[in-house]
Design a protein around this motif. Structure first.
Motif, PDB file in Angstrom:
ATOM      1  N   ILE A 235       4.893   1.866  -1.531  1.00  0.00           N
ATOM      2  CA  ILE A 235       4.562   0.595  -2.184  1.00  0.00           C
ATOM      3  C   ILE A 235       5.717   0.206  -3.108  1.00  0.00           C
ATOM      4  O   ILE A 235       6.147   1.004  -3.951  1.00  0.00           O
ATOM      5  N   SER A 236       6.213  -1.015  -2.961  1.00  0.00           N
ATOM      6  CA  SER A 236       7.306  -1.491  -3.800  1.00  0.00           C
ATOM      7  C   SER A 236       6.803  -1.769  -5.212  1.00  0.00           C
ATOM      8  O   SER A 236       5.727  -2.363  -5.403  1.00  0.00           O
ATOM      9  N   ILE A 237       7.585  -1.357  -6.186  1.00  0.00           N
ATOM     10  CA  ILE A 237       7.229  -1.652  -7.587  1.00  0.00           C
ATOM     11  C   ILE A 237       7.915  -2.928  -8.076  1.00  0.00           C
ATOM     12  O   ILE A 237       7.837  -3.267  -9.258  1.00  0.00           O
ATOM     13  N   TYR A 238       8.565  -3.658  -7.146  1.00  0.00           N
ATOM     14  CA  TYR A 238       9.258  -4.877  -7.543  1.00  0.00           C
ATOM     15  C   TYR A 238       8.350  -5.878  -8.258  1.00  0.00           C
ATOM     16  O   TYR A 238       8.767  -6.494  -9.249  1.00  0.00           O
ATOM     17  N   PRO A 239       7.098  -6.086  -7.796  1.00  0.00           N
ATOM     18  CA  PRO A 239       6.237  -7.032  -8.536  1.00  0.00           C
ATOM     19  C   PRO A 239       6.058  -6.646  -9.999  1.00  0.00           C
ATOM     20  O   PRO A 239       5.981  -7.519 -10.868  1.00  0.00           O
ATOM     21  N   GLY A 240       5.978  -5.344 -10.292  1.00  0.00           N
ATOM     22  CA  GLY A 240       5.855  -4.904 -11.684  1.00  0.00           C
ATOM     23  C   GLY A 240       7.101  -5.218 -12.486  1.00  0.00           C
ATOM     24  O   GLY A 240       7.032  -5.606 -13.658  1.00  0.00           O
ATOM     25  N   ILE A 241       8.266  -5.051 -11.856  1.00  0.00           N
ATOM     26  CA  ILE A 241       9.527  -5.366 -12.537  1.00  0.00           C
ATOM     27  C   ILE A 241       9.609  -6.855 -12.844  1.00  0.00           C
ATOM     28  O   ILE A 241       9.929  -7.266 -13.966  1.00  0.00           O
ATOM     29  N   LEU A 242       9.323  -7.682 -11.834  1.00  0.00           N
ATOM     30  CA  LEU A 242       9.408  -9.132 -12.018  1.00  0.00           C
ATOM     31  C   LEU A 242       8.396  -9.614 -13.049  1.00  0.00           C
ATOM     32  O   LEU A 242       8.716 -10.465 -13.895  1.00  0.00           O
ATOM     33  N   LEU A 365      -0.561  -4.318  -8.585  1.00  0.00           N
ATOM     34  CA  LEU A 365       0.284  -3.191  -8.186  1.00  0.00           C
ATOM     35  C   LEU A 365      -0.366  -1.865  -8.566  1.00  0.00           C
ATOM     36  O   LEU A 365      -0.394  -0.916  -7.762  1.00  0.00           O
ATOM     37  N   CYS A 366      -0.902  -1.783  -9.777  1.00  0.00           N
ATOM     38  CA  CYS A 366      -1.523  -0.534 -10.240  1.00  0.00           C
ATOM     39  C   CYS A 366      -2.746  -0.171  -9.393  1.00  0.00           C
ATOM     40  O   CYS A 366      -2.948   1.011  -9.057  1.00  0.00           O
ATOM     41  N   ASP A 367      -3.551  -1.158  -9.018  1.00  0.00           N
ATOM     42  CA  ASP A 367      -4.711  -0.881  -8.170  1.00  0.00           C
ATOM     43  C   ASP A 367      -4.277  -0.372  -6.801  1.00  0.00           C
ATOM     44  O   ASP A 367      -4.906   0.536  -6.227  1.00  0.00           O
ATOM     45  N   ARG A 368      -3.217  -0.956  -6.239  1.00  0.00           N
ATOM     46  CA  ARG A 368      -2.744  -0.507  -4.937  1.00  0.00           C
ATOM     47  C   ARG A 368      -2.195   0.920  -5.009  1.00  0.00           C
ATOM     48  O   ARG A 368      -2.417   1.726  -4.092  1.00  0.00           O
ATOM     49  N   LEU A 369      -1.488   1.229  -6.086  1.00  0.00           N
ATOM     50  CA  LEU A 369      -0.999   2.594  -6.250  1.00  0.00           C
ATOM     51  C   LEU A 369      -2.151   3.564  -6.460  1.00  0.00           C
ATOM     52  O   LEU A 369      -2.158   4.687  -5.919  1.00  0.00           O
ATOM     53  N   SER A 371      -5.145   3.320  -5.345  1.00  0.00           N
ATOM     54  CA  SER A 371      -5.901   3.517  -4.102  1.00  0.00           C
ATOM     55  C   SER A 371      -5.255   4.559  -3.205  1.00  0.00           C
ATOM     56  O   SER A 371      -5.915   5.136  -2.335  1.00  0.00           O
ATOM     57  N   GLN A 372      -3.957   4.818  -3.425  1.00  0.00           N
ATOM     58  CA  GLN A 372      -3.275   5.855  -2.646  1.00  0.00           C
ATOM     59  C   GLN A 372      -3.130   7.152  -3.437  1.00  0.00           C
ATOM     60  O   GLN A 372      -2.441   8.071  -3.009  1.00  0.00           O
ATOM     61  N   GLY A 373      -3.804   7.221  -4.602  1.00  0.00           N
ATOM     62  CA  GLY A 373      -3.781   8.439  -5.392  1.00  0.00           C
ATOM     63  C   GLY A 373      -2.476   8.694  -6.101  1.00  0.00           C
ATOM     64  O   GLY A 373      -2.167   9.829  -6.472  1.00  0.00           O
ATOM     65  N   LYS A 374      -1.684   7.651  -6.323  1.00  0.00           N
ATOM     66  CA  LYS A 374      -0.386   7.808  -6.970  1.00  0.00           C
ATOM     67  C   LYS A 374      -0.517   7.697  -8.482  1.00  0.00           C
ATOM     68  O   LYS A 374      -1.329   6.932  -8.987  1.00  0.00           O
ATOM     69  N   ASN A 375       0.307   8.436  -9.182  1.00  0.00           N
ATOM     70  CA  ASN A 375       0.352   8.358 -10.642  1.00  0.00           C
ATOM     71  C   ASN A 375       1.043   7.058 -11.052  1.00  0.00           C
ATOM     72  O   ASN A 375       2.035   6.656 -10.435  1.00  0.00           O
ATOM     73  N   LEU A 376       0.539   6.409 -12.097  1.00  0.00           N
ATOM     74  CA  LEU A 376       1.032   5.084 -12.484  1.00  0.00           C
ATOM     75  C   LEU A 376       2.125   5.124 -13.545  1.00  0.00           C
ATOM     76  O   LEU A 376       2.571   4.071 -14.014  1.00  0.00           O
ATOM     77  N   SER A 377       2.553   6.310 -13.938  1.00  0.00           N
ATOM     78  CA  SER A 377       3.512   6.421 -15.033  1.00  0.00           C
ATOM     79  C   SER A 377       4.774   5.609 -14.778  1.00  0.00           C
ATOM     80  O   SER A 377       5.234   4.852 -15.634  1.00  0.00           O
ATOM     81  N   PHE A 378       5.348   5.766 -13.592  1.00  0.00           N
ATOM     82  CA  PHE A 378       6.621   5.107 -13.318  1.00  0.00           C
ATOM     83  C   PHE A 378       6.458   3.593 -13.227  1.00  0.00           C
ATOM     84  O   PHE A 378       7.239   2.834 -13.799  1.00  0.00           O
ATOM     85  N   ALA A 379       5.432   3.139 -12.513  1.00  0.00           N
ATOM     86  CA  ALA A 379       5.241   1.694 -12.334  1.00  0.00           C
ATOM     87  C   ALA A 379       4.979   0.995 -13.669  1.00  0.00           C
ATOM     88  O   ALA A 379       5.565  -0.061 -13.967  1.00  0.00           O
ATOM     89  N   TYR A 380       4.103   1.578 -14.482  1.00  0.00           N
ATOM     90  CA  TYR A 380       3.781   0.973 -15.777  1.00  0.00           C
ATOM     91  C   TYR A 380       4.994   1.030 -16.706  1.00  0.00           C
ATOM     92  O   TYR A 380       5.282   0.074 -17.440  1.00  0.00           O
ATOM     93  N   GLY A 381       5.747   2.138 -16.640  1.00  0.00           N
ATOM     94  CA  GLY A 381       6.945   2.260 -17.469  1.00  0.00           C
ATOM     95  C   GLY A 381       8.011   1.259 -17.099  1.00  0.00           C
ATOM     96  O   GLY A 381       8.642   0.639 -17.965  1.00  0.00           O
TER      97      GLY A 381
END
Length: 812
Positions: A235-242, A365-369, A371-381
């Motif tokens: 999953i791309s984290i680009y939406p979180g960056i933008l 983005l966080c909900d999609r991550l 749903s795949q059991g991924k940790n949100l630390s990097f995306a939120y950071g």
């Protein structure tokens, strides 16, 4: 995958996290107000607090997974017990670190932490790098450490409830709901009633309660581990960056645009924070409840840019329309309520829609991550760090060119960024090469953007009042010199801070001449806030003056003064003058310099951060730097204040100086004068005979006789104490003057008290007369006063600049 054990319901955590969000915004607002004392400038404080707040949240998010894993391995207590520990760490760090910003730095920095720089031919004393860095570091520590702990919590709590796919958006919504309620109530209720320390203490107590609840619950619950990351589609984290970049940029640009269109008010920071957080809550709630597709989110993000562009083109007409709405449609309301609604509507329309639409990208983005059991630390950071980058680029770096160029650059970057979002929304995953190409294209386009000022966006001024002779832009203000038929003016954003009109020159010179004539031998003088240099020019005309320290926070005020040199007789070329670029209160903290005369002409008192230049603690600082018999004077523009504002300023001044009087500088520009010794008015005529330059200067402004000064005294000593010896005063740590005005509506509303003459600002005829009768040296003045009071028309020059409303016995 480790099975999820019994734990509190997620609703319980969401409620606690809402209170945690409330605490975070209480801290942010308190830090903003309290740290103005560190920097002396609302704009600089806004940037430092916001950048540190967001940057530390991002750092905490990045560290969350590793830190909690380390904590589990060392001391155990998985799950919500760790959350309780973190809330306790927030409370302790806020309590311990807030105090370090109040430490005295004199022992470290010495008595004069400044160095000399020559800029555009002017010799300016600039704060040393150590001084500036130390102030910033202390502030960053006190804000950053608690915010780092706050940043740990969101990814961690999402990992604890990793089996609930929409938990991130629910948790985010709960947190921001608590935050937006706190932003509103803290600014408009808490700071007035509890003060900074009281609000801070309340938030600390809430954090401690949350900590105790979860520490207690944690002891009885089994270990909880997050769901391990699974091998799923990337999953791309680009939406979180933008999302972070756009939200950070638009928030800081809206803050500046608000100053240009509506003007700086105490409501600006709090209402801007409220609508931004409210927008995040709306975004999180929409994502949680309706699960919009990525294609729809892209189209909504484009709508956000169109809305922002529309605001750009219709301002300042929109702000002015809301002001007129407050004046006419809400004419039956109180002026405060009408002003509050007008300001709220202006800021809401300006920021809420784009902020909401762009904020939806992160919870999706966080909900999609999740749903795949991924940790949100990097995306939120990454989201918070990109927010920080947006604030720094558009609120600091490009503001040194000017706001208009920063806004154009933001629009260009947003267009390219949304183009890249289209790739991410309609393809499985955007490639790094596409993102890199977009970044290069955005950077290559910047040199081709228009760089001219767009003065149509400056509100509250007629086209003829927007003619720019020169300007300098910083992250603090757009400083510009206004050319007009009635004389030039030094402008900060949309406000005139000082001017060369005859009325302005008269009171600015009078506030120096009369106190210096009352002083037996003034040699050392301190002038806080320089303006256009009229007061400084008046000071140096007194032959006994050997040294003048002029302190102004903004170097641009000195650097633009060449445009006012003909009016101030090239005052900056006088070798007796030392120019210091610092906040007046910060300057007074260092050294033991003593002065015979201190005078101050700060910006209008209702602007954010300015009441600290009228506070009890400020006057205490001045008293410590006055020689025995020294005199202080301060500008009081009663037409820019309501009755409460006038009383607060006069009451604080009278209770700070043993002897005081109030006189008319020109029309409704009044001057407060204070000292620890009685005033010797007989000196005025005696000294004028020996000061031909002063006599000539006074004649230019129609002051021909010393008696005119005495005739301008409204109240003195006993008359001052009779009015203002008891009651509420201005104190550090409480919002006082800033709480009075929230919009220009209050200046011109039908029920406004600003334009009205104040009942207690009239001649104390008997009191002033008796004061002079009791002094044998001024018996002649007492007789002349009695004749003037009986018939003011006997002095035609005096009544030209003293409003008839100040004569209660002859009002019709």
């Amino acid at each position: 995958m480790t099975p999820i054990m019994t734990r509190p319901k997620s609703q319980t955590v969401c409620i606690a996290y809402a209170f945690g969000g409330a605490c975070a915004l209480i801290y942010q607002i308190v830090w903003y107000h309290a740290f103005i004392d560190q920097f002396g400038a609302a704009g600089t404080t806004f940037l430092v607090v916001l950048c540190t707040f967001i940057g530390a949240l991002g750092a905490g998010s990045f560290a969350s997974k590793r830190l909690y894993s380390w904590l589990d391995a060392r001391i155990g207590g998985h799950g919500l017990k760790n959350y309780g520990r973190t809330e306790l760490a927030i409370a302790l760090s806020v309590t311990l670190l807030f105090g370090i910003t109040k430490l005295s730095l004199e022992s470290i920095l010495g008595s004069f932490p400044y160095h000399l720089e020559v800029i555009n031919g002017l010799s300016l004393w600039i704060p040393d790098a150590t001084y500036q860095v130390l102030r910033v570091i202390l502030t960053i520590l006190s804000v950053g450490v608690p915010c780092f702990f706050m940043g740990l919590t969101f990814p961690y709590l999402c990992s604890v409830y990793s089996d609930e796919k929409t938990f991130p958006s629910r948790l985010y919504a709960a947190n921001t709901l608590g935050a937006c309620v706190a932003a509103f109530t803290t600014e408009f209720v808490g700071l007035q009633t509890l003060g900074y320390i009281g609000c801070l203490f309340l938030a600390v107590c809430i954090n401690v309660v949350i900590a105790l609840i979860f520490l207690s619950a944690g002891r009885s619950e089994p270990g909880i581990e997050s769901v391990q990351d699974q091998a799923q589609t990337q999953i791309s984290i680009y939406p979180g960056i933008l999302s972070g970049l756009l939200c950070g940029g638009v928030q800081v640009l809206a803050y500046v645009l608000l100053k240009l269109t509506l003007g700086p008010t105490k409501a600006g920071f709090a209402l801007l924070a409220f609508f931004c957080i409210f927008g995040i809550w709306l975004a999180s709630t929409i994502v949680h409840r309706f699960h919009p597709s990525r294609a729809l989110l892209f189209m909504l993000s484009c709508l956000g840019l169109l809305w922002t562009a529309a605001i750009w083109f219709i301002e300042p007409r929109m702000s002015e329309w809301f002001v007129q709405f407050g004046i006419r449609t809400l004419a039956s309301w109180s002026s405060y309520n009408a002003a509050f609604l007008a300001t709220t509507a202006t800021i809401g329309v300006m920021i809420l829609i784009p902020y909401t639409l762009w904020s939806m990208l992160l919870p999706d983005l966080c909900d999609r991550l999740q749903s795949q059991g991924k940790n949100l630390s990097f995306a939120y950071g990454v989201n918070t760090i990109s927010f920080l980058v947006g604030v720094l680029i558009f609120g600091w770096v490009l503001q040194n060119i000017h706001f208009f160029f920063a806004a154009r650059t933001f629009a260009w970057f947003a267009t390219i960024g949304l183009g890249l979002l289209a790739f991410d929304s309609f393809t499985p995953r955007i490639s790094a090469k596409v993102v890199a190409s977009g970044v290069v294209l955005a950077l290559l386009g910047v040199p081709f953007l228009p760089k001219g000022l767009e003065m149509r966006l400056v509100g509250g001024l007629a086209p003829s009042q927007k003619i720019v002779a020169a300007y300098r832009s910083t992250s603090q203000h757009l400083f510009w010199v206004r050319k007009s038929a009635d004389g030039g003016a030094l402008m900060f954003d949309r406000h005139s801070m000082s001017g060369t009109q005859m009325s302005s020159q008269t009171y600015m010179r009078a506030m120096a001449h009369l106190p210096l004539l009352l002083n037996s031998d003034p040699q050392n003088v301190l002038l806080i806030c320089f303006g256009v240099g009229a007061t400084a020019d008046a000071i140096r005309m007194h032959d006994s003056v050997k040294h003048v320290d002029i302190v102004d926070l903004n170097p641009s005020v000195f650097l633009l003064n060449s445009y006012f040199a003909p009016q101030n007789n090239h005052v900056l070329s006088d070798p007796r003058i030392r120019l210091i670029c610092d906040d007046g209160r910060q300057f007074l903290k260092f050294g033991s310099n003593k002065y015979d005369f201190v005078t101050m002409e700060p910006p209008p008192p209702l602007q954010p951060g300015i009441s600290r230049l009228y506070s009890e603690e400020y006057y205490q600082q001045i008293r410590e730097h006055l020689n025995e018999g020294g005199i202080v004077s301060q500008w009081l523009s009663e037409s820019q204040l309501d009755q409460r504002g006038v009383d607060l300023i006069c009451r604080t001044f009278v209770q700070s100086f043993e002897h005081s009087f109030l006189f008319v500088g020109c029309k409704r520009e009044l001057i407060l004068v204070g000292s620890d010794k009685p005033f010797e008015f007989s000196r005025v005529a005696q000294k004028l005979k020996m000061l031909p330059k002063v006599t000539e200067d006074l004649r230019r402004f129609k002051i021909y006789q010393p008696m005119q000064f005495i005739e301008s005294i409204l109240r003195i000593d006993e008359g001052m104490r009779r009015n203002w010896n008891e009651g509420e005063i201005i104190q550090d740590g409480f919002v006082s003057l800033e709480g009075i005005q929230v919009s220009p509506v209050q200046q011109i509303h039908p029920k406004s008290q600003f334009a009205a003459y104040k009942p207690n600002l009239t001649y104390d005829l008997q009191g002033v007369h008796d004061y002079f009768v009791q002094s044998q040296k001024t018996a002649d003045e007492a007789a002349a006063l009695a004749a003037f009071y009986a018939d003011p028309s006997t002095d035609l020059e005096a009544v030209k600049y003293i409003p008839q409303a100040y004569f209660p016995h002859i009002q019709k």
